[in-house]
Design a protein around this motif. Structure first.
Motif: not given
Length: 399
Positions: A66, A159, A161
């Motif tokens: 991300w 984030p 991710t």
């Protein structure tokens, strides 16, 4: 390129291009060169995590992490994938497989880790900013040692991710730069939008100093800290207030280490067990220690970390920023042995575990020296004060 230059190149970069990856679009970061720590997914490339065996088994990533995608979309270009300490489980910047990246601000000294590659690349002016991570200080320590600005955001604000985990309860995306304005520009892209109304009224009014937190710092750093803290408060018109957190710094650091170790074991323990001999000696010792931490000890450690977090958040009332040294001393020599670096790492954790355990944002400013070597000034604030901290850094750099 000479053999020496090639060797140095490999300690900083796992893979490099001109650029390695062009921006996805133009935007607020157009023209910014970025080093990405080798723990982030970059489409078409592998994650190496600072270990050749890990890299050999890794598959090509199909999508960007991300944070990587957000920075590319904002116009940044990726200069290359920068080295990291093995599996990010260190604060030194020493890698048994790839070597030790240079620290141009402290020649002959280690750069700090585990975001060692990005820190070295930025300090060498080979990139403008470095995307790293911070679990137990992996941005704050290299920022301090290399004379850079560094930012660890509120836990969960950015984030994770596509970022290789180490200890998810403490892991954060983090970044560093040579100047406060660039650090803030990156933050504007990665962080959630700020509450501008609140920030326009100036969120910080008090600079808090807690003398008991200075215990792990060497005398030169304590002296430099008094001058730096007074100077910051004066430049920004902050009222200085002295409070104490209480508790034993060494016990706090030990509790954090145990709580972290339990999660490190969950994330990487199976891989380490399946690859005997894959780790360098120092990293292997840390994993062996993590494997021996029992459940009862982990439970006590987690309660201790939670208690410290509550106490720290109680101190950080609205409008208050806590000042402390980012590290207890300057970077150790590259010739320092494992035992010496281990002692320095334990002392550093007494400072870094505070924000890590409480999930608080913190900013490192290159505002101190000790023995002619850089040491960072760390500012910790309440959760969600990320933009305010970055703006404070910019304001301070202009005065």
């Amino acid at each position: 390129m000479t053999t020496s230059e090639t060797s140095t190149e490999k300690t900083v970069w796992r893979e490099r291009g001109a650029p390695l990856l062009a921006p996805s679009d133009s935007g607020p970061l157009s023209g910014l060169r970025l080093a990405v720590k080798d723990v982030y997914a970059i489409a078409g490339h592998r994650v190496g995590a600072g270990n050749p065996d890990w890299l050999a088994e890794a598959e090509l990533e199909s999508t960007h992490a991300w944070a990587v995608g957000a920075l590319l979309d904002a116009g940044a270009e990726i200069t290359g994938i920068a080295q990291t300490d093995e599996l990010t489980y260190s604060l030194d910047g020493v890698n048994a497989h790839y070597g030790t990246p240079p620290n141009p601000q402290a020649p002959g000294h280690i750069p700090g880790g585990s975001s060692s590659g990005p820190a070295s690349a930025v300090a060498l002016h080979e990139t403008d900013a470095g995307l790293g991570t911070d679990t137990a200080g992996s941005i704050r320590v290299p920022a301090s040692y290399c004379g850079l600005y560094g930012m660890r955001p509120t836990h969960g604000a950015v984030p994770v991710t596509g970022m290789l985990p180490l200890a998810p309860d403490f892991d954060t995306v983090a970044w560093l730069a040579r100047d406060a304005a660039t650090l803030a520009r990156v933050g504007d892209v990665l962080l959630p939008p700020a509450d501008r109304t609140r920030e326009d009224h100036g969120p910080f009014r008090t600079a808090l100093v807690a003398p008991d937190l200075l215990a792990p710092a060497v005398p030169q750093v304590r002296e430099a800290f008094e001058t730096a803290a007074a100077g910051l408060a004066s430049r920004l018109g902050l009222r200085r207030e002295v409070r104490e957190l209480g508790g034993d710094p060494a016990e706090r650091a030990e509790s954090f280490s145990v709580a972290q170790a339990a999660q490190v074991r969950e994330c990487d323990g199976a891989w380490v067990a399946a690859h005997p001999g894959a780790l360098g000696a120092e990293t292997r010792r840390r994993f062996v220690w993590a494997e021996d931490v029992g459940a009862e000890r982990v439970a006590r450690a987690r309660e201790s970390v939670s208690a410290t977090a509550r106490a720290l958040r109680h101190l950080l009332t609205p409008g208050t920023v806590l000042l402390l040294p980012a590290t207890p001393g300057p970077a150790p020599s590259r010739e320092a042995g494992a035992e010496e670096r281990s002692a320095v790492r334990r002392a550093a954790l007494q400072l870094t575990c505070l924000a890590s355990g409480a999930g608080l944002p913190c900013l490192v400013l290159p505002r101190m020296t000790a023995g002619g070597l850089p040491v960072g000034l760390c500012l910790i604030a309440a959760p969600g004060s990320d933009h305010a901290l970055l703006n404070l850094g910019v304001a301070d750099s202009r005065r």
